[in-house]
Structure formats: structure tokens, C-alpha cells
Write a protein that holds these residues in place. Structure first.
Motif, PDB file in Angstrom:
ATOM      1  N   LEU A 163       0.828  -1.206   0.000  1.00  6.31           N
ATOM      2  CA  LEU A 163       0.000   0.000   0.000  1.00  6.31           C
ATOM      3  C   LEU A 163       0.863   1.257   0.000  1.00  6.31           C
ATOM      4  O   LEU A 163       0.591   2.209  -0.736  1.00  6.31           O
TER       5      LEU A 163
ATOM      6  N   LEU B 206      -7.286   2.847  -6.267  1.00  4.92           N
ATOM      7  CA  LEU B 206      -7.622   1.424  -6.371  1.00  4.92           C
ATOM      8  C   LEU B 206      -7.187   0.822  -7.703  1.00  4.92           C
ATOM      9  O   LEU B 206      -7.062  -0.388  -7.826  1.00  4.92           O
TER      10      LEU B 206
ATOM     11  N   ILE C 113      -4.130  -4.448  -0.873  1.00  3.21           N
ATOM     12  CA  ILE C 113      -5.472  -4.738  -0.359  1.00  3.21           C
ATOM     13  C   ILE C 113      -5.722  -6.243  -0.330  1.00  3.21           C
ATOM     14  O   ILE C 113      -6.239  -6.780   0.662  1.00  3.21           O
TER      15      ILE C 113
ATOM     16  N   ILE D 275      -6.378  -8.446   3.006  1.00  5.09           N
ATOM     17  CA  ILE D 275      -7.564  -9.292   3.203  1.00  5.09           C
ATOM     18  C   ILE D 275      -7.123 -10.660   3.740  1.00  5.09           C
ATOM     19  O   ILE D 275      -7.736 -11.209   4.658  1.00  5.09           O
TER      20      ILE D 275
END
Length: 139
Positions: A27, A49, A58, A62
Motif C-alpha cells: 500500500l 484502487l 489490499i 484481506i
């Protein structure tokens, strides 16, 4: 009483630690490419994104969250968080070696203090044992 965990649980804690460090680094790399964004301009966040580094971060985060939730299902938060705090060292090393960030001696000292603190927690039980109240267990 032994507090030894099975190897599969150590592996899960390692995934939590590594997932947070790698996900945050990805990130960070992506947002460095994007540049400054503002919460007041959500379009810039949606634009981010589309960056492959951000998207990869991301996805890894997760996976981190799934591992973290799994670890919390069998251990106390006060065990899991310190047990994975070595991730701060991994994050610093990734920042220094891959992202070419400058890390001050004072920041390294803080990271070392975190690692020493982990040593105080690591030998305890993973789950707090609560005494069962016989009156409540009957109800």
C-alpha cells in the motif's frame, strides 16, 4: 502447565505478522506513486484502487485479516497482538531495504523496545482461563 502451541498455530501467527507487514508495504509503495490524496476528494481514493501496488496490498491485507480473525478465534487479543509484533521489525526492514525509507536511530530503538516487550508476553498462555461459576453453569 505447558503453553506450547502446535506448529500450525505458529504458522498462522507468522502469516498474520507477515501479511500486515507486506500488505502495508505494498500500500505504501502504491500510494507513493499516487501522491497526496484527501479524504475530502474520494475520487482520488477510488483512482488509487487502480494502482496495481495498492490493489496487491489490499488483497494481501484481506489475507492478513482472515489469518488475524482465525488467530483471535483460539487466542486472546492480548496474546495475538504481541505475538505478531515482530512484524514491526519486518515492516521497518521492508521500508528500509525495498522502499528506501530513512529510519532514524530513535525509531530503531522504539522498534527494539517493542521486540523486547514481546518477550514478556510470549511465554504466557494463549487463552485466558476463566473459573466456571457452578451456579451459572447449571442455568
Amino acid at each position: 502447565m505447558s503453553h506450547r502451541l502446535p506448529a500450525s498455530r505458529y504458522l498462522l501467527l507468522f502469516c498474520v505478522m507477515l501479511g500486515a507487514a507486506v500488505g502495508d508495504a505494498l500500500l505504501g509503495r502504491g500510494m507513493h506513486d499516487i501522491g497526496p490524496v484527501s479524504i475530502h476528494h474520494l475520487s482520488s481514493l477510488f483512482y488509487a484502487l487502480g494502482n496495481p501496488w495498492v490493489l496487491s496490498g489490499i488483497v494481501v491485507l484481506i489475507g492478513f485479516m482472515a489469518s488475524y480473525m482465525t488467530a483471535l478465534s483460539w487466542a486472546d487479543l492480548t496474546f495475538v497482538l504481541p505475538a505478531t509484533a515482530f512484524g514491526n521489525v519486518v515492516t521497518a526492514l521492508i521500508g528500509k531495504l525495498w522502499l528506501r525509507e530513512s529510519i532514524s536511530p530513535l525509531r530503531w530503538l522504539g522498534i527494539c523496545l517493542i521486540v523486547v516487550g514481546v518477550g514478556f508476553v510470549a511465554n504466557g498462555p494463549s487463552r485466558t482461563e476463566h473459573a466456571v461459576d457452578l451456579d451459572e453453569s447449571v442455568a
